[in-house]
Design a protein around this motif. Structure first.
Motif, PDB file in Angstrom:
ATOM      1  N   UNK A  49       0.806  -1.216   0.000  1.00  0.00           N
ATOM      2  CA  UNK A  49       0.000   0.000   0.000  1.00  0.00           C
ATOM      3  C   UNK A  49       0.839   1.265   0.000  1.00  0.00           C
ATOM      4  N   UNK A  50       2.181   1.141   0.038  1.00  0.00           N
ATOM      5  CA  UNK A  50       3.025   2.333   0.028  1.00  0.00           C
ATOM      6  C   UNK A  50       4.468   1.919  -0.234  1.00  0.00           C
ATOM      7  N   UNK A  51       5.308   2.897  -0.522  1.00  0.00           N
ATOM      8  CA  UNK A  51       6.730   2.631  -0.720  1.00  0.00           C
ATOM      9  C   UNK A  51       7.416   2.250   0.591  1.00  0.00           C
ATOM     10  N   UNK A  52       6.954   2.811   1.696  1.00  0.00           N
ATOM     11  CA  UNK A  52       7.502   2.425   3.004  1.00  0.00           C
ATOM     12  C   UNK A  52       7.312   0.933   3.220  1.00  0.00           C
ATOM     13  N   UNK A  53       6.136   0.446   2.864  1.00  0.00           N
ATOM     14  CA  UNK A  53       5.860  -0.988   3.006  1.00  0.00           C
ATOM     15  C   UNK A  53       6.671  -1.811   2.017  1.00  0.00           C
ATOM     16  N   UNK A  54       6.866  -1.275   0.812  1.00  0.00           N
ATOM     17  CA  UNK A  54       7.663  -2.006  -0.175  1.00  0.00           C
ATOM     18  C   UNK A  54       9.069  -2.253   0.347  1.00  0.00           C
ATOM     19  N   UNK A  55       9.686  -1.213   0.902  1.00  0.00           N
ATOM     20  CA  UNK A  55      11.042  -1.396   1.428  1.00  0.00           C
ATOM     21  C   UNK A  55      11.021  -2.314   2.650  1.00  0.00           C
ATOM     22  N   UNK A  56       9.997  -2.197   3.489  1.00  0.00           N
ATOM     23  CA  UNK A  56       9.903  -3.084   4.659  1.00  0.00           C
ATOM     24  C   UNK A  56       9.800  -4.546   4.210  1.00  0.00           C
ATOM     25  N   UNK A  57       9.050  -4.801   3.144  1.00  0.00           N
ATOM     26  CA  UNK A  57       8.892  -6.175   2.652  1.00  0.00           C
ATOM     27  C   UNK A  57      10.213  -6.749   2.146  1.00  0.00           C
ATOM     28  N   UNK A  58      10.943  -5.971   1.361  1.00  0.00           N
ATOM     29  CA  UNK A  58      12.191  -6.530   0.830  1.00  0.00           C
ATOM     30  C   UNK A  58      13.253  -6.644   1.922  1.00  0.00           C
TER      31      UNK A  58
END
Length: 400
Positions: A67-76
């Motif tokens: 749902x956001x770029x913050x989450x994208x980085x957290x996922x990787x």
């Protein structure tokens, strides 16, 4: 396009692809295992193409919709902690939204590779290119590489995985929004077998594994915190030498050599331009033309920005009378970012000599075109042939 053969006699394919497609193609060839990304102009087509590769079985990876770029980085970050190869891409405000997690990725020494499609930061809103988003993250501990062509984008993404996994540090590959991201150029796309030889599966020594419990990055007392940061800083600095090794390995495998810093006609140059990204092409055109008129000018193109290649800059610029630095970002209240770095590199060059005069110029913010006349004015002003006397921050191409 017709198939070619590399110096190993293996087939390679010449494709007409954009900069964003070069990113996606390289990620597919790198056999990335987890991708998490959020769409944002002008990066969106990177994520779209990768999701298509996953859906059609062309890439055996988990594509995590967030749902956001913050989450994208957290996922990787979470995925890389388990020992799998990871990738994400973003741009502008999306990169800014990742800021907190960028520090976490580098502090945890995770070899994540990210493409940032350079775009201006608001306010006011802009979807067009400048380097303010990338430069704003220069102190987050990520290695940073600026690209000038689609071929360089594809090759740099592949080399970035190799480098990141060797030095346990994340890498940001930077390409100019629209100017490169949406421009199609012929690109040599290597065969998967060749990429597999260059980039074997990542095999980290320690990962999150429920069968072998460990504690990672828990609260650290003042007795140990500085040592963590010292090791992180030393690792980033050491990446320069490793990047040269990786570039040499890449050249042996694929026949293309990518120096960390590119010099053009600097040997006898009295005034040298310094630029990063696609504007270097305009600078090269102007240098070539002015050389035909007898002016001793040259160009240094920065590929690696972090770690900053100080020795290269001192060797390439130390003999010049004037250095004119082209920045596509500003740091209000002080010199622009690239100019700061160049001045730092040349400080104390020779205690017996003054060294070159360094002038900073700002152009191309928010997608404003950087035209040859801008570059010629930089050289005229730096050489004192055109008033006014250069200031600390010299603007080019303003409408007033």
């Amino acid at each position: 396009m017709p198939a070619l053969h590399n110096h190993h006699g293996e087939k390679t394919l010449k494709e007409l692809i954009t900069g964003n497609e070069a990113v996606s193609t390289a990620v597919r060839l790198a056999r990335v295992q987890v991708i998490a990304a959020y769409p944002i102009t002008p990066q969106t087509s990177v994520a779209e193409k990768l999701s298509l590769y996953c859906a059609e079985g062309m890439l055996d990876a988990d594509f995590i919709k967030v749902e956001s770029e913050h989450s994208a980085m957290a996922c990787v970050i979470g995925a890389a902690s388990t020992g799998v190869r990871t990738f994400t891409a973003t741009s502008s405000q999306g990169l800014a939204l990742m800021h907190e997690m960028l520090h976490w990725a580098s502090g945890a020494r995770l070899p994540i590779v990210m493409a940032n499609v350079n775009r201006a930061l608001g306010a006011p809103w802009s979807i067009w290119c400048d380097h303010s988003d990338s430069m704003a993250q220069r102190d987050t501990g990520w290695l940073q590489f600026f690209c000038e062509s689609c071929q360089e984008v594809l090759d740099t993404v592949l080399m970035s995985f190799r480098l990141a996994e060797k030095v346990a540090t994340p890498v940001m590959v930077l390409l100019d929004g629209f100017i490169l991201s949406h421009t199609a150029e012929p690109v040599d796309v290597p065969e998967p077998e060749a990429v597999d030889r260059f980039l074997p599966p990542w095999d980290p020594p320690l990962v999150v594994d429920p069968s072998q419990p460990h504690t990672f990055n828990a609260v650290t007392s003042p007795e140990y915190f500085m040592e963590f940061k010292q090791q992180q800083a030393e690792g980033a600095s050491a990446a320069e030498a490793v990047a040269r090794e990786v570039s040499a390995e890449f050249a042996r495998e694929f026949g293309r050599n990518w120096p960390l810093t590119e010099a053009f006609m600097v040997e006898d140059a009295e005034t040298v331009l310094v630029a990063a990204g696609t504007s270097a092409g305009t600078c090269r055109h102007v240098v070539r033309r002015l050389r035909e008129q007898g002016r001793k000018v040259g160009l240094v193109r920065m590929r690696m920005f972090r770690p900053f290649p100080y020795a290269d800059l001192r060797a390439m610029l130390g003999g010049a009378k004037n250095v004119a630095v082209l920045d596509q970002s500003v740091s209000p209240g002080t010199d622009s970012p690239l100019c700061q770095e160049v001045k730092s590199a040349l400080y104390g060059l020779d205690s017996g000599k003054a060294g070159p005069r360094v002038f900073g110029f700002v152009a191309g913010l928010g997608g404003r075109d950087i035209v040859p006349e801008n570059i010629e004015r930089m050289l005229d002003v730096a050489e004192g042939e055109h008033p006014p006397v250069p200031g600390r921050l010299n603007w080019l191409g303003l409408n007033h």
